[in-house]
Design a protein around this motif. Structure first.
Motif, short mmCIF file in Angstrom:
data_model
loop_
_atom_site.label_atom_id
_atom_site.label_comp_id
_atom_site.label_asym_id
_atom_site.label_seq_id
_atom_site.Cartn_x
_atom_site.Cartn_y
_atom_site.Cartn_z
N ILE A 214 -2.39 1.28 6.07
CA ILE A 214 -2.11 0.22 5.09
C ILE A 214 -2.10 0.79 3.67
O ILE A 214 -1.26 0.43 2.85
CB ILE A 214 -3.16 -0.91 5.21
N CYS B 98 1.17 2.61 3.20
CA CYS B 98 2.25 1.62 3.04
C CYS B 98 2.24 1.03 1.64
O CYS B 98 3.28 0.91 0.98
CB CYS B 98 2.12 0.49 4.06
N SER B 99 1.05 0.64 1.17
CA SER B 99 0.95 0.03 -0.15
C SER B 99 1.41 0.99 -1.23
O SER B 99 2.14 0.62 -2.14
CB SER B 99 -0.50 -0.40 -0.44
N CYS C 21 5.05 1.21 -1.31
CA CYS C 21 5.67 0.02 -1.91
C CYS C 21 5.56 0.05 -3.43
O CYS C 21 6.43 -0.43 -4.14
CB CYS C 21 5.02 -1.25 -1.37
N LEU C 22 4.49 0.62 -3.92
CA LEU C 22 4.22 0.62 -5.36
C LEU C 22 4.95 1.75 -6.09
O LEU C 22 5.35 1.63 -7.24
CB LEU C 22 2.71 0.76 -5.57
N PHE D 85 8.10 1.57 -8.42
CA PHE D 85 7.84 0.87 -9.67
C PHE D 85 7.19 1.82 -10.69
O PHE D 85 7.56 1.82 -11.86
CB PHE D 85 6.93 -0.33 -9.44
N LEU E 203 13.27 -18.08 -7.45
CA LEU E 203 13.42 -16.64 -7.26
C LEU E 203 14.89 -16.27 -7.10
O LEU E 203 15.37 -15.29 -7.67
CB LEU E 203 12.64 -16.22 -6.02
N TYR F 61 3.99 -12.89 -10.93
CA TYR F 61 3.87 -12.62 -9.51
C TYR F 61 2.50 -12.92 -8.89
O TYR F 61 2.42 -13.63 -7.88
CB TYR F 61 4.29 -11.17 -9.24
N GLN G 144 2.52 -15.69 -6.03
CA GLN G 144 2.47 -15.16 -4.67
C GLN G 144 1.54 -15.99 -3.78
O GLN G 144 1.81 -16.20 -2.61
CB GLN G 144 2.03 -13.70 -4.73
N SER H 168 -3.69 -5.17 -0.86
CA SER H 168 -2.60 -4.48 -0.18
C SER H 168 -1.49 -5.46 0.22
O SER H 168 -0.31 -5.13 0.16
CB SER H 168 -3.12 -3.73 1.04
N GLN H 169 -1.89 -6.66 0.59
CA GLN H 169 -0.89 -7.67 0.94
C GLN H 169 -0.03 -8.00 -0.27
O GLN H 169 1.19 -8.12 -0.17
CB GLN H 169 -1.60 -8.92 1.45
N SER H 170 -0.67 -8.12 -1.44
CA SER H 170 0.07 -8.41 -2.66
C SER H 170 1.04 -7.30 -3.00
O SER H 170 2.20 -7.54 -3.34
CB SER H 170 -0.88 -8.59 -3.85
N ILE H 171 0.57 -6.06 -2.87
CA ILE H 171 1.43 -4.93 -3.23
C ILE H 171 2.62 -4.85 -2.29
O ILE H 171 3.75 -4.64 -2.71
CB ILE H 171 0.62 -3.62 -3.20
N MET H 172 2.38 -5.09 -0.99
CA MET H 172 3.49 -4.99 -0.05
C MET H 172 4.49 -6.13 -0.21
O MET H 172 5.65 -6.01 0.16
CB MET H 172 2.95 -4.94 1.38
N PHE H 173 4.02 -7.26 -0.75
CA PHE H 173 4.90 -8.41 -0.94
C PHE H 173 5.73 -8.24 -2.22
O PHE H 173 6.76 -8.88 -2.39
CB PHE H 173 4.05 -9.69 -1.03
N LEU H 174 5.27 -7.38 -3.13
CA LEU H 174 5.90 -7.24 -4.44
C LEU H 174 7.41 -6.95 -4.39
O LEU H 174 8.19 -7.59 -5.10
CB LEU H 174 5.15 -6.17 -5.25
N PRO H 175 7.86 -6.00 -3.56
CA PRO H 175 9.29 -5.68 -3.58
C PRO H 175 10.18 -6.87 -3.24
O PRO H 175 11.32 -6.93 -3.68
CB PRO H 175 9.42 -4.60 -2.49
N TYR H 176 9.65 -7.83 -2.48
CA TYR H 176 10.44 -9.00 -2.12
C TYR H 176 10.84 -9.81 -3.36
O TYR H 176 11.83 -10.52 -3.36
CB TYR H 176 9.65 -9.88 -1.15
#
Lengths: 298, 307
Positions: A21, A24-25, A28-29, A32, A209, A280, A284, B113-121
């Motif tokens: 995880i 993955c995070s 994703c970051l 940016f 969005l 966000y 979210q 981690s959930q927030s970060i992974m959702f960010l690109p959406y």
């Protein structure tokens, strides 16, 4: 403390879960961070050393460039905010009404009308006939209407809303409101709008969005630069910058040195994306909540 | 006054509700049904002066050209291929991530981690094109800097077609992982704890619990998502492909999907007849696909049928 906390396999599994995880995070970051760093790097350094995670030569010249002539940027912000607010409110109003009517059991034609709406996802005329109709027959090119109207609703959002109202509000409530003498619009206005709030928030976020990130409608229908949406303005600036730097290297003119094209591109991307990133964390939560309710009940 | 059960009777009885849904019906009538008339363009050689019925009728010539030039075949293979990979990989990865995240105990870690992974959406596809350029461009791109610093030769990624199916898939996963993970995570949260407690008492280890409880319980969510995805299998992720590839002709062979072809035919080449023909092919192909899938599902298990 649950039964198996000390069993080795569980602990190993959990450690691997944390690891994957985390990776993955970070993945994703990471992109940016590259953009943020790029926007804070001197243009010279980007051209010489390339993009790095930490600026080699710190500079704000990209941001200076973006804010030298802010008129167009402000205009594009204005267009996007206007389109997003009006489109989301109007879309929500129509979608909630439609969803409410379509789930009323005593509304006789609800199945036929649902299919009328759903069928448009199965078959369509395609992009070109749609484009020609909006431009030649409705004359919508270069109007704000074309940025707002086509995005007001999708069958998916109507169905989502219909299911949400159905599962969140007991039918007896409609019955008793009716007995109290409320008409159908009154029931919608004072019962549905109050009790379906999580669903409305989710659908509203979807709409907002989509409007905020839209570049497609500008690209198809808008020629007037002062009416570009924010994202299309970004898209256009980037392409222009690309053109400028290619011209500069191609002709040997030192134009590219004077205009910090690379860092300006990155700074522009940050300025355009900024509001979403700040909003966000607040937004979210609702999104996750709405999706969760939808998924579990659906 | 009105016949009972007639349409006019219903209209009169529920006029407010009809009024409430009228704008929606009008919207779909104009925005979705009216353009269907324009399908006629697919059979014409469009000229701007003639308009809808003034353009010369050419029968199936547009389709003949698309088929014989091999464009239609290429577009079909690309569109279907990418979508199949997106559906399979997208679901596998997000189910995997959801399971891992559901086993994690730290509350803060989980949320973060959930927030970060959702960010690109949440970010626009235009920003994604900037991201891609930032990483992949030949001179200053991050990847090439990395290659150089390890002593390898830089690669001109924007001129290397075979890489792009992987890159586009990676960006698709990156953008959508958070969203579909949340949906699966919600389904996992909905599974009763009693199943897991009982399994623990019976001595099941964590892998057995995931394999025999969690994964089977996700089946219905998976099937629903799968059906929705199959329904739009001929519609590509237009924004993603267009923003990543743009008008870079070098890559078209491996990246062109029906949507990008139609958009280019309209915006760049003004090839109305051809673009409409390709769009019509897409609509019909997709329609037949959904009908077939729905028919099969109805035969196998009525509960999951779309309609």
């Amino acid at each position: 403390m649950s039964l198996d906390d000390n069993i080795l396999s569980s602990r190993v599994f959990r450690m691997i879960a944390y690891l994957i995880i985390t990776i993955c995070s970070l993945l994703c970051l990471f992109p940016f961070l590259l953009i943020i760093s790029g926007s804070l790097t001197a243009n010279e350094s980007i051209i010489r050393d390339g993009f790095h995670l930490i600026p080699k030569v710190f500079s704000l010249e990209g941001y200076e460039m973006v804010f030298i002539f802010p008129t167009q940027l402000i205009k594009a912000y204005g267009v996007t905010i206007f389109v997003t607010v009006i489109g989301t409110l109007l879309g929500l109003f129509l979608i909630t009404m439609a969803g409410y009517v379509l789930q009323r059991k005593d509304f006789k034609y609800r199945n036929q009308l649902s299919f009328f709406i759903y069928f448009t996802t199965l078959f369509g005329g395609g992009l070109v006939p749609w484009y020609i109709m909006l431009t030649t027959y409705f004359g919508l090119a270069d109007t704000y209407a074309v940025l707002i109207l086509p995005g007001l609703m999708t069958p998916f959002l109507i169905i989502l809303m219909k299911n949400f109202i159905k599962s969140a509000i007991p039918e007896e409530l409609f019955e008793s409101a009716k007995i109290d003498g409320a008409n159908d619009f009154r029931i919608y206005y004072s019962v549905v709008l109050k009790l379906a709030m999580p669903g409305i928030a989710t659908v509203g976020l979807f709409l907002a969005l989509t409007y905020w990130n839209d570049w497609f409608m500008s690209s198809l229908f808008i020629n007037d630069v002062s009416m570009y949406q924010l994202q299309y303005y970004l898209y256009n600036t980037i392409n222009t910058m690309m053109f400028v730097s290619q011209m500069a290297t191609g002709t040997g003119v030192s134009l590219g040195r004077d205009i910090p094209t690379e860092s300006t591109k990155m700074a522009m991307a940050i300025v355009v994306t900024g509001p979403i990133i700040f909003l966000y964390p607040f937004v979210q939560r609702y999104f996750v909540k709405g999706l969760t309710i939808g998924a579990v009940k659906g | 006054m009105f016949k009972k059960k007639g349409f006019l009777y219903e209209l009169n009885k529920n006029k407010i509700m009809f009024l409430m849904i009228a704008p929606t019906l009008l919207f779909f009538l104009i925005n979705s049904y009216a353009p269907m008339v324009g399908i006629y363009y697919a059979f014409t050689s469009y000229d701007f002066a003639g308009g809808l019925f003034g353009s010369p009728f050419v029968g199936l010539d547009n389709f003949k050209f698309l088929t014989q030039s091999g464009i239609l075949l290429k577009l079909t293979i690309n569109t279907l291929g990418y979508n199949v990979v997106f559906i399979i990989l997208g679901n596998v990865v997000s189910i995997g991530a959801a399971i891992l995240l559901s086993e994690v105990r730290g509350k803060l870690f989980k949320k973060l981690s959930q927030s970060i992974m959702f960010l690109p959406y949440f970010v626009s596809f235009v920003l994604i094109s900037v991201l891609a350029f930032n990483m992949f461009n030949a001179d200053s791109g991050f990847v090439n800097q990395l290659l150089k610093s390890f002593g390898f030769d830089p690669v001109d990624i924007y001129n290397t077609p075979w890489l792009w199916p992987f890159l586009i898939t990676a960006f698709y996963l990156w953008k959508n992982l958070g969203y579909s993970m949340v949906i699966y995570l919600a389904s996992i949260m909905g599974i009763s704890d009693e199943y897991y407690e009982a399994a623990k008492i019976d001595g099941a280890n964590i892998f057995q619990r995931i394999w025999y409880i969690t994964i089977p319980m996700l089946k219905s969510t998976f099937i629903i998502l799968l059906l929705f995805a199959l329904g739009s299998i001929m519609k590509g992720q237009f924004d993603l492909f267009y923003q990543l590839v743009g008008n870079n002709g070098v890559l078209f062979n491996v990246t062109d999907i029906v949507d990008t072809y139609v958009y280019r035919s309209l915006k760049v080449n003004f090839d109305i007849g051809m673009a409409t023909a390709a769009g019509l092919y897409q609509s019909i192909f997709g329609f037949v696909m959904i009908m077939t899938v729905n028919y099969i599902i109805k035969k196998v298990n009525d509960d999951y049928a779309l309609f």
